[in-house]
Design an enzyme around this catalytic site. Structure first.
Site, PDB file in Angstrom:
ATOM      1  N   THR A  92       9.101   2.355  -4.408  1.00  0.00           N
ATOM      2  CA  THR A  92       9.365   1.881  -3.721  1.00  0.00           C
ATOM      3  C   THR A  92       9.893   0.523  -3.477  1.00  0.00           C
ATOM      4  O   THR A  92      11.439   0.432  -2.916  1.00  0.00           O
ATOM      5  CB  THR A  92       8.361   2.302  -2.316  1.00  0.00           C
ATOM      6  OG1 THR A  92       7.671   0.684  -2.603  1.00  0.00           O
ATOM      7  CG2 THR A  92       8.280   3.508  -1.533  1.00  0.00           C
ATOM      8  N   CYS A 134       6.412   0.530  -9.569  1.00  0.00           N
ATOM      9  CA  CYS A 134       6.204   0.799  -7.680  1.00  0.00           C
ATOM     10  C   CYS A 134       7.439   1.213  -7.490  1.00  0.00           C
ATOM     11  O   CYS A 134       9.134   1.463  -7.289  1.00  0.00           O
ATOM     12  CB  CYS A 134       5.798  -0.565  -7.386  1.00  0.00           C
ATOM     13  SG  CYS A 134       6.474  -0.582  -5.098  1.00  0.00           S
ATOM     14  N   ASN A 191       7.992   1.463   3.938  1.00  0.00           N
ATOM     15  CA  ASN A 191       6.561   0.577   3.929  1.00  0.00           C
ATOM     16  C   ASN A 191       7.313  -0.966   3.312  1.00  0.00           C
ATOM     17  O   ASN A 191       9.182  -0.243   3.131  1.00  0.00           O
ATOM     18  CB  ASN A 191       5.952   0.969   2.856  1.00  0.00           C
ATOM     19  CG  ASN A 191       6.267   0.995   1.468  1.00  0.00           C
ATOM     20  OD1 ASN A 191       7.814   0.825   0.866  1.00  0.00           O
ATOM     21  ND2 ASN A 191       5.270   0.988   0.033  1.00  0.00           N
ATOM     22  N   CYS A 230       4.229   5.696  -0.725  1.00  0.00           N
ATOM     23  CA  CYS A 230       4.547   5.589  -2.936  1.00  0.00           C
ATOM     24  C   CYS A 230       4.834   6.112  -3.529  1.00  0.00           C
ATOM     25  O   CYS A 230       5.142   7.455  -3.755  1.00  0.00           O
ATOM     26  CB  CYS A 230       2.571   5.170  -3.304  1.00  0.00           C
ATOM     27  SG  CYS A 230       2.322   4.822  -4.986  1.00  0.00           S
ATOM     28  N   GLY A 231       6.066   5.717  -3.888  1.00  0.00           N
ATOM     29  CA  GLY A 231       6.877   6.338  -5.219  1.00  0.00           C
ATOM     30  C   GLY A 231       6.084   6.809  -6.130  1.00  0.00           C
ATOM     31  O   GLY A 231       6.870   8.447  -6.293  1.00  0.00           O
TER      32      GLY A 231
END
Length: 250
Positions: free
Chosen positions: A194, A192, A147, A72-73
């Protein structure tokens, strides 16, 4: 803490007593409980900040439905902020272990507080069999940033059920994208990391933008840079602490 409104509950597992409790806990159930915005604390999920044998820290992230995510970025920026401001690691260059591999981070510090964090998100993987015209009404671009993401380009932003990571993207110009994200396990989120990277990669790949892109998300903006098709993607954005507290387990 949150990154552009993508909020998680973070547990510091460096203390041995906390680590011992966590090791005996059903983490999927705990994530569901603390994420509930009515009966729990309220968040998009749960993040554990753990010691690592190969990096400065290890991050485990659980979605609001209890499923574990690879990366998770937004969360990783917050982990770096916590590590620095809690004196667990005072380096402005950190490495954090994730299920997607080790990620390198550069912290931008102002008056001893971490304001922005730049993350080396790794090299994107574009699945050739999924690539169709960027503006095709039914086509999408599959991009893996540690992901999986399916990126749809649209003139207007719509929604999908929360079964996968899906990005709906409107190209503003050669340097800007409007993006909305449906995250698997959490539904639509305000941001988000990513997903922003995947959207920028897809746009650059299709020739829709230049290689430095500002991604506008409902929670704010992320700067995404992809030097060339063989390079890693770099993401820069803020990390914000909201509060610290104690959770009393039943």
């Amino acid at each position: 803490m949150h990154g552009l409104g993508n909020d998680y509950v973070y547990i510091d597992c460096f203390p041995k007593d906390t680590a011992a409790i966590i090791s005996k806990t059903n983490l999927a159930a705990l994530a569901c409980f603390v994420s509930d915005r009515h009966f729990g604390i309220g968040s998009d999920g749960l993040v554990l900040i753990l010691p690592s044998k190969v990096a400065d820290a290890r991050m485990r992230i659980f979605n609001a439905d209890g499923s574990e995510a690879e990366m998770c970025g937004n969360a990783i920026r917050c982990v770096a902020k916590y590590m620095y401001e809690s004196d667990l690691c005072r380096n402005v260059h950190m490495e954090i272990e994730t299920l997607a591999g080790i990620r390198s981070l550069s912290l931008h510090v102002d008056n001893e507080k971490v304001d922005q964090v730049t993350v080396n998100m790794g090299k994107p993987v574009i699945q050739p069999d999924s690539i169709q015209s960027g503006m095709d009404p039914i086509g999408y671009t599959a991009v893996n940033m540690g992901n999986p993401h399916a990126v749809f380009f649209r003139d207007t932003i719509s929604q999908l059920p929360p079964d996968t990571n899906v990005e709906f993207v409107r190209v503003c110009n050669g340097h800007e994208l409007d993006v909305r994200v449906i995250e698997r396990g959490s539904g639509e989120t305000l941001a988000c990391g990513t997903g922003a990277c995947a959207s920028a990669v897809a746009a650059i790949f299709h020739g829709l933008t230049e290689r430095t892109v500002t991604v506008h998300l409902p929670g704010g903006d992320l700067l995404i840079q992809w030097k060339d098709n063989t390079s890693p993607v770099f993401m820069t954005g803020p990390a914000t602490e909201v509060f610290r507290g104690e959770w009393y387990a039943n």
